[in-house]
Scaffold this motif. Structure first.
Motif, PDB file in Angstrom:
ATOM      1  N   GLN A  74       0.824  -1.204   0.000  1.00 19.54           N
ATOM      2  CA  GLN A  74       0.000   0.000   0.000  1.00 19.54           C
ATOM      3  C   GLN A  74       0.862   1.259   0.000  1.00 19.54           C
ATOM      4  O   GLN A  74       0.564   2.240  -0.684  1.00 19.54           O
ATOM      5  CB  GLN A  74      -0.928   0.010   1.222  1.00 19.54           C
ATOM      6  CG  GLN A  74      -2.036  -1.007   1.157  1.00 19.54           C
ATOM      7  CD  GLN A  74      -2.977  -0.759  -0.026  1.00 19.54           C
ATOM      8  OE1 GLN A  74      -3.291   0.380  -0.363  1.00 19.54           O
ATOM      9  NE2 GLN A  74      -3.420  -1.831  -0.659  1.00 19.54           N
ATOM     10  N   PHE A  75       1.936   1.242   0.766  1.00 21.83           N
ATOM     11  CA  PHE A  75       2.857   2.376   0.781  1.00 21.83           C
ATOM     12  C   PHE A  75       3.501   2.559  -0.595  1.00 21.83           C
ATOM     13  O   PHE A  75       3.628   3.679  -1.088  1.00 21.83           O
ATOM     14  CB  PHE A  75       3.955   2.162   1.831  1.00 21.83           C
ATOM     15  CG  PHE A  75       3.580   2.638   3.207  1.00 21.83           C
ATOM     16  CD1 PHE A  75       3.833   3.953   3.599  1.00 21.83           C
ATOM     17  CD2 PHE A  75       2.971   1.792   4.104  1.00 21.83           C
ATOM     18  CE1 PHE A  75       3.483   4.396   4.858  1.00 21.83           C
ATOM     19  CE2 PHE A  75       2.609   2.219   5.375  1.00 21.83           C
ATOM     20  CZ  PHE A  75       2.872   3.531   5.763  1.00 21.83           C
ATOM     21  N   PHE A  81       0.894   7.336  -6.841  1.00 20.91           N
ATOM     22  CA  PHE A  81      -0.417   7.995  -6.920  1.00 20.91           C
ATOM     23  C   PHE A  81      -0.394   9.089  -7.982  1.00 20.91           C
ATOM     24  O   PHE A  81       0.458   9.975  -7.968  1.00 20.91           O
ATOM     25  CB  PHE A  81      -0.751   8.599  -5.554  1.00 20.91           C
ATOM     26  CG  PHE A  81      -2.132   9.188  -5.472  1.00 20.91           C
ATOM     27  CD1 PHE A  81      -3.248   8.388  -5.286  1.00 20.91           C
ATOM     28  CD2 PHE A  81      -2.312  10.566  -5.586  1.00 20.91           C
ATOM     29  CE1 PHE A  81      -4.510   8.937  -5.199  1.00 20.91           C
ATOM     30  CE2 PHE A  81      -3.565  11.121  -5.505  1.00 20.91           C
ATOM     31  CZ  PHE A  81      -4.679  10.308  -5.305  1.00 20.91           C
ATOM     32  N   LYS A  82      -1.353   9.032  -8.916  1.00 26.74           N
ATOM     33  CA  LYS A  82      -1.369   9.994 -10.025  1.00 26.74           C
ATOM     34  C   LYS A  82      -2.693  10.744 -10.112  1.00 26.74           C
ATOM     35  O   LYS A  82      -3.041  11.296 -11.136  1.00 26.74           O
ATOM     36  CB  LYS A  82      -1.097   9.277 -11.341  1.00 26.74           C
ATOM     37  CG  LYS A  82       0.307   8.699 -11.438  1.00 26.74           C
ATOM     38  CD  LYS A  82       0.530   8.022 -12.777  1.00 26.74           C
ATOM     39  CE  LYS A  82       1.968   7.559 -12.939  1.00 26.74           C
ATOM     40  NZ  LYS A  82       2.374   6.583 -11.936  1.00 26.74           N
ATOM     41  N   THR A  89      -7.414   7.208  -0.159  1.00 28.06           N
ATOM     42  CA  THR A  89      -6.166   6.451  -0.187  1.00 28.06           C
ATOM     43  C   THR A  89      -5.499   6.474   1.181  1.00 28.06           C
ATOM     44  O   THR A  89      -4.980   5.462   1.653  1.00 28.06           O
ATOM     45  CB  THR A  89      -5.205   7.047  -1.237  1.00 28.06           C
ATOM     46  OG1 THR A  89      -5.845   7.033  -2.517  1.00 28.06           O
ATOM     47  CG2 THR A  89      -3.920   6.243  -1.319  1.00 28.06           C
ATOM     48  N   TYR A  90      -5.532   7.644   1.820  1.00 28.51           N
ATOM     49  CA  TYR A  90      -4.971   7.764   3.176  1.00 28.51           C
ATOM     50  C   TYR A  90      -5.702   6.828   4.140  1.00 28.51           C
ATOM     51  O   TYR A  90      -5.067   6.141   4.945  1.00 28.51           O
ATOM     52  CB  TYR A  90      -5.074   9.197   3.688  1.00 28.51           C
ATOM     53  CG  TYR A  90      -5.148   9.271   5.192  1.00 28.51           C
ATOM     54  CD1 TYR A  90      -4.023   9.026   5.971  1.00 28.51           C
ATOM     55  CD2 TYR A  90      -6.372   9.509   5.847  1.00 28.51           C
ATOM     56  CE1 TYR A  90      -4.108   9.024   7.353  1.00 28.51           C
ATOM     57  CE2 TYR A  90      -6.455   9.509   7.222  1.00 28.51           C
ATOM     58  CZ  TYR A  90      -5.316   9.264   7.975  1.00 28.51           C
ATOM     59  OH  TYR A  90      -5.403   9.259   9.335  1.00 28.51           O
ATOM     60  N   LYS A  91      -7.015   6.789   4.077  1.00 25.14           N
ATOM     61  CA  LYS A  91      -7.797   5.947   4.984  1.00 25.14           C
ATOM     62  C   LYS A  91      -7.450   4.471   4.800  1.00 25.14           C
ATOM     63  O   LYS A  91      -7.375   3.711   5.775  1.00 25.14           O
ATOM     64  CB  LYS A  91      -9.289   6.177   4.759  1.00 25.14           C
ATOM     65  CG  LYS A  91      -9.783   7.530   5.283  1.00 25.14           C
ATOM     66  CD  LYS A  91     -11.267   7.709   5.048  1.00 25.14           C
ATOM     67  CE  LYS A  91     -11.751   9.046   5.608  1.00 25.14           C
ATOM     68  NZ  LYS A  91     -13.191   9.271   5.358  1.00 25.14           N
ATOM     69  N   LYS A  92      -7.215   4.092   3.555  1.00 17.48           N
ATOM     70  CA  LYS A  92      -6.847   2.705   3.274  1.00 17.48           C
ATOM     71  C   LYS A  92      -5.473   2.397   3.858  1.00 17.48           C
ATOM     72  O   LYS A  92      -5.263   1.348   4.474  1.00 17.48           O
ATOM     73  CB  LYS A  92      -6.852   2.469   1.764  1.00 17.48           C
ATOM     74  CG  LYS A  92      -6.683   1.006   1.373  1.00 17.48           C
ATOM     75  CD  LYS A  92      -6.875   0.829  -0.123  1.00 17.48           C
ATOM     76  CE  LYS A  92      -6.781  -0.642  -0.507  1.00 17.48           C
ATOM     77  NZ  LYS A  92      -6.970  -0.845  -1.963  1.00 17.48           N
ATOM     78  N   LEU A  93      -4.559   3.345   3.690  1.00 15.25           N
ATOM     79  CA  LEU A  93      -3.215   3.182   4.215  1.00 15.25           C
ATOM     80  C   LEU A  93      -3.234   3.136   5.740  1.00 15.25           C
ATOM     81  O   LEU A  93      -2.555   2.311   6.360  1.00 15.25           O
ATOM     82  CB  LEU A  93      -2.334   4.334   3.737  1.00 15.25           C
ATOM     83  CG  LEU A  93      -0.829   4.214   4.030  1.00 15.25           C
ATOM     84  CD1 LEU A  93      -0.241   3.019   3.303  1.00 15.25           C
ATOM     85  CD2 LEU A  93      -0.109   5.498   3.612  1.00 15.25           C
ATOM     86  N   LEU A 178       0.754   9.692   9.538  1.00 15.69           N
ATOM     87  CA  LEU A 178       0.430  10.982  10.158  1.00 15.69           C
ATOM     88  C   LEU A 178       0.771  12.142   9.237  1.00 15.69           C
ATOM     89  O   LEU A 178       0.002  13.111   9.117  1.00 15.69           O
ATOM     90  CB  LEU A 178       1.183  11.143  11.483  1.00 15.69           C
ATOM     91  CG  LEU A 178       0.636  10.360  12.679  1.00 15.69           C
ATOM     92  CD1 LEU A 178       1.559  10.520  13.884  1.00 15.69           C
ATOM     93  CD2 LEU A 178      -0.774  10.830  13.038  1.00 15.69           C
ATOM     94  N   TYR A 179       1.921  12.061   8.586  1.00 21.12           N
ATOM     95  CA  TYR A 179       2.337  13.153   7.696  1.00 21.12           C
ATOM     96  C   TYR A 179       1.371  13.274   6.529  1.00 21.12           C
ATOM     97  O   TYR A 179       1.002  14.382   6.113  1.00 21.12           O
ATOM     98  CB  TYR A 179       3.753  12.903   7.180  1.00 21.12           C
ATOM     99  CG  TYR A 179       4.330  14.090   6.458  1.00 21.12           C
ATOM    100  CD1 TYR A 179       4.762  15.213   7.156  1.00 21.12           C
ATOM    101  CD2 TYR A 179       4.418  14.114   5.065  1.00 21.12           C
ATOM    102  CE1 TYR A 179       5.277  16.313   6.499  1.00 21.12           C
ATOM    103  CE2 TYR A 179       4.932  15.203   4.396  1.00 21.12           C
ATOM    104  CZ  TYR A 179       5.364  16.308   5.117  1.00 21.12           C
ATOM    105  OH  TYR A 179       5.857  17.404   4.466  1.00 21.12           O
ATOM    106  N   LEU A 180       0.956  12.115   6.016  1.00 23.04           N
ATOM    107  CA  LEU A 180      -0.005  12.137   4.903  1.00 23.04           C
ATOM    108  C   LEU A 180      -1.341  12.704   5.374  1.00 23.04           C
ATOM    109  O   LEU A 180      -1.988  13.476   4.653  1.00 23.04           O
ATOM    110  CB  LEU A 180      -0.189  10.716   4.367  1.00 23.04           C
ATOM    111  CG  LEU A 180      -1.128  10.567   3.161  1.00 23.04           C
ATOM    112  CD1 LEU A 180      -0.602  11.355   1.979  1.00 23.04           C
ATOM    113  CD2 LEU A 180      -1.267   9.087   2.790  1.00 23.04           C
ATOM    114  N   LYS A 181      -1.741  12.359   6.584  1.00 23.14           N
ATOM    115  CA  LYS A 181      -3.006  12.852   7.136  1.00 23.14           C
ATOM    116  C   LYS A 181      -3.007  14.376   7.233  1.00 23.14           C
ATOM    117  O   LYS A 181      -4.006  15.038   6.933  1.00 23.14           O
ATOM    118  CB  LYS A 181      -3.227  12.253   8.524  1.00 23.14           C
ATOM    119  CG  LYS A 181      -4.491  12.757   9.221  1.00 23.14           C
ATOM    120  CD  LYS A 181      -4.621  12.152  10.615  1.00 23.14           C
ATOM    121  CE  LYS A 181      -5.871  12.664  11.328  1.00 23.14           C
ATOM    122  NZ  LYS A 181      -5.991  12.090  12.693  1.00 23.14           N
TER     123      LYS A 181
END
Length: 227
Positions: A74-75, A81-82, A89-93, A178-181
């Motif tokens: 997933q990472f 990601f395009k 996507t964040y929620k899935k990760l 967290l950073y992505l969030k």
């Protein structure tokens, strides 16, 4: 005077905390003894329970290994990601991260369970060796116990080595999630790309340690079943 009172209170609280800890420990030990005694009364000896718990720990490590592989996938996918719904996507990760934490806790629990029953088994075995009247049987039993302890130590060392690899990976996963969030944008994706090599290396080391631990578990189970 006030300082002396505070110092006395601190000493009193320290003694109290130690007393409570000792009582809790003895209570848990007593509960374990009663639990094992109850199982033996219905035909489940500590030896069989130990093998069962090693099997459960092995299976849990296998599941954990696969979970971390999935999380890494997933990472990796996120770095490519395009476009689309980045929040989804964040929620899935994040879901993969939380599933990894859950599996990590399960690994910890399984190892502690093995340590508990093995301690009880070895103490009982040592005590019963002292009850032999035959020197030959006593010597043979001691040799078997010593060999079992060696195999057990190899197993538990491998399991703990694999366990020690989990937390560093989880820490990196958590940081990136967290950073992505907090930054649902292209900059956050770029940051993940920069860390991907390190994450892949850490997960690879974890998987290798897990596989070694799983192999040790299989070998230990085989040895116990042949005795």
């Amino acid at each position: 005077m006030k300082h002396r009172k505070n110092s006395l209170m601190e000493k009193t609280m320290t003694v109290l905390y130690r007393l409570i800890a000792a009582i809790v420990f003895m209570s848990l030990s007593a509960c374990s003894s009663l639990y094992y005694s109850g199982l033996e009364k219905i035909g489940i000896p500590k030896r069989d329970l130990m093998v069962y718990r090693v099997e459960k720990a092995r299976d849990t490590q296998e599941e954990t290994k696969e979970q971390f592989k999935t999380a890494l996938e997933q990472f990796t996918a996120l770095t490519d990601f395009k476009g689309g719904n980045l929040e989804a996507t964040y929620k899935k990760l994040n879901g993969e991260y939380e599933a990894s934490v859950k599996k990590a806790n399960e690994v910890n629990k399984r190892i502690r369970e093995i340590e508990d029953v093995s301690g009880a088994l070895f103490r009982e075995w040592e005590q019963e060796i002292g009850e032999y009247s035959s020197a030959t049987l006593k010597r043979n039993s001691q040799q078997k116990l010593d060999a079992t302890k060696v195999h057990y130590q190899q197993l538990i060392n491998a399991m703990k080595q694999a366990e020690s690899r989990i937390e560093p990976v989880l820490s990196v996963f958590k940081d990136q999630v967290l950073y992505l969030k907090h930054n649902l944008n292209a900059q956050a994706i770029a940051s993940l790309k920069g860390e991907l090599g390190s994450i892949q290396s850490d997960v690879s080391a974890l998987i290798t340690a897990m596989e070694k631990s799983i192999n040790e578990a299989n070998a230990f189970i085989k040895t116990m079943e042949s005795k």
